[in-house]
Design an enzyme around this catalytic site. Structure first.
Site, PDB file in Angstrom:
ATOM      1  CB  SER A 263      37.580  38.980  40.456  1.00 39.38           C
ATOM      2  OG  SER A 263      37.448  38.260  41.665  1.00 39.38           O
ATOM      3  CE  LYS A 264      44.272  40.545  41.267  1.00 34.15           C
ATOM      4  NZ  LYS A 264      45.436  41.294  40.829  1.00 34.15           N
ATOM      5  NE  ARG A 265      38.842  40.556  45.060  1.00 30.20           N
ATOM      6  CZ  ARG A 265      39.366  41.473  44.259  1.00 30.20           C
ATOM      7  NH1 ARG A 265      40.655  41.736  44.312  1.00 30.20           N
ATOM      8  NH2 ARG A 265      38.620  42.139  43.397  1.00 30.20           N
TER       9      ARG A 265
END
Ligand code: GLU
Length: 512
Positions: A263-265
């Protein structure tokens, strides 16, 4: 339908394009090239709520940076255009009507409150994922439960009108996925998906299949997250009596740990990019692979192997070779782990392979961004040749090459103290004199002068060369010493030598 392969990359402009999306685009591109087919970009922008300004431009720039050029798409056009769904919106309602008339879709008039109430009711009965399906539709406000007159009244009123698919009960829906083999869903698991929303716009499901059909798409190659929607799509093809394209669902790209979807996290957490280019069109901003110092060819090479392999050990491919070798049969089912170290390794290989002229513009731009604007191309070519086996990311040309123009302000005092022997002072003075008397300041002459002295005086290389390195560059880490000295020029070397020695000796004494 002609046999000519036609594939599409169909992103929704809801934010920056994730690296998984780039892989989907790449696989579509490769499949088209392999079969002499057509690669299409279609922008799926029917969801006005999730639409993000700037996202489409970003998608196009990213594809362009990678050299994944499409044959048909927005701006460039093509026979099957327009290629933005918002510009095709008049097309979709007639298909929805066709499904209503053939009894495969129906009008529903439920308000948000009524839908919420239904969910609450179901949850209270122990149904934890309530959906508008065969079991529920009979208790809702739709053209199946209302009389034709009542239905007409609701249509005239014009509020809360949606169109839903009428999913048949107790059927097995089976299709052949090119990656997973036979996939079967029970129709009872499927909800009556909305195909026309209250705002009159089609949903993804309707627009997607109408467009795939009317653009003569032969193969739908997309991420695994769309697998379950495919059951709805297969049914819709049947309702329309269209022959469906072939489907291939790509495995997920997993977190470095292998657990869960990347994910972008994760990018923020681990300090690596998950987007191709910098994004700052919303409050969120991210650096991309490009800003991290990656070459586009290296990123593609890294990505092609996240979910596909050529069947042997070959690891390095340019786009043309990838296309020659690519096949859907060699796509794997299981998720592919994102390994940033491997991405850097590929980048390093590509930097070593590239000519100094290829990387010069990026390196020059980085130096310029740091305020070094007056350097000529000969300097950059020489610096790149000196450093190119030691950098993994293009930025490191600056970090590791700055010493070539900037006198060090910090020194590795610890190593100096360890290596320095006062008894060698006179030797350093003699080596300095030797350098000063070199007429032609060339690597061979510099290296002879220093090495000959060391050998003829029975000194150890390890006692002398590290000291010279620290005097000149401040650190032990750096490119080969003698070519660095040539590149710095005699005057600068002698001057740094003197200045460095003064500082280092002063601090050496205080530490004793
Ligand atoms: N618009 C969908 C997406 O954003 C496309 C899925 C598909 O390729 O059918 O990924």
């Amino acid at each position: 339908m002609s046999d000519k392969v036609r594939v599409r990359f169909a992103p929704s402009p809801t934010g920056p394009l994730h690296i998984g999306g780039v892989r989907t685009a790449l696989y579509n591109y490769l499949f088209a090239k392999k079969h002499g087919g057509t690669f299409i970009l279609r922008i799926e922008d029917t969801d006005q709520v999730r639409y993000v300004e700037g996202a489409e431009k970003y998608i196009q720039e990213a594809l362009h940076w990678f050299g994944l050029h499409y044959d048909e798409g927005p701006e460039i056009g093509g026979e099957y255009g327009p290629y933005r769904q918002s510009e095709r919106k008049n097309l979709y309602s007639k298909y929805a009507e066709q499904l209503i008339n053939s009894g495969h879709a129906y009008y529903a008039f439920d308000s948000e409150e009524e839908l919420d109430a239904m969910r609450e009711r179901e949850k209270a009965k122990g149904n934890h994922s309530p959906k508008y399906d065969h079991a529920i539709r009979q208790s809702m406000k739709n053209s199946l439960t209302l009389s034709p007159e009542e239905t007409q009244q609701y249509l005239d009123k014009g509020e809360n009108i949606t169109v839903r698919l009428l999913i048949p009960t107790d059927e097995k829906i089976t299709f052949e996925d090119q990656v997973r083999g036979e996939v079967t869903f029970s129709s009872n698991e499927l909800d009556d998906k909305v195909i026309i929303k209250k705002d009159g716009m089609p949903t993804y499901h309707l627009a997607n299949i109408v467009d795939d059909h009317s653009m003569a798409i032969t193969h739908v190659i997309r991420g695994e997250e769309w697998l379950s929607s495919t059951a709805h799509h297969v049914l819709m093809y049947r309702f329309f009596e269209w022959s469906p394209p072939k489907f291939a669902h790509l495995p997920l790209i997993l977190k470095p740990s292998g657990k869960g979807k990347l994910s972008k996290r994760d990018g923020a957490k681990f300090g690596f990019p998950v987007f191709p280019l910098q994004w700052d069109a919303t409050e969120e901003s991210y650096l991309g692979f490009r800003e991290f110092g990656f070459m586009p060819e290296a990123v593609l090479n890294f990505l092609v192997l996240l979910g596909w392999n050529p069947g042997d050990d070959q690891e390095m491919f340019d786009l043309k070779t990838m296309a020659d070798l690519f096949s859907l049969e060699r796509i794997v089912k299981s998720g592919a782990r994102f390994d940033f170290e491997k991405a850097k390794w590929f980048n390093q290989q590509y930097i070593m392979k590239a000519s100094s002229r290829d990387v010069l513009p990026v390196v020059k731009a980085k130096f310029a961004a740091e305020g070094y604007v007056d350097l000529d191309d000969d300097f950059f070519v020489a610096a790149i040749n000196l450093l190119n086996e030691r950098v993994e990311l293009l930025d490191e040309f600056f970090l590791k090459g700055r010493f070539l123009i900037e006198t060090p302000t910090e020194y590795d005092q610890k190593t100096f103290n360890k290596k320095w022997d006062n008894a060698n002072s006179q030797h350093f003075a003699a080596i300095y004199d030797g350098l000063e008397s070199i007429a032609e300041w060339k690597e061979e002459n510099i290296s002879h002068s220093v090495k000959d002295y060391i050998q003829s005086n029975d000194l150890k290389f390890g006692a002398i060369l590290p000291i010279i390195r620290i005097l000149i560059s401040g650190t032990m880490k750096g490119p080969d010493l003698f070519p660095s000295l040539e590149l710095l020029g005699k005057e600068r070397v002698l001057q740094r030598w003197n200045a460095g020695l003064v500082t280092l000796l002063a601090n050496n004494e205080t530490s004793e």
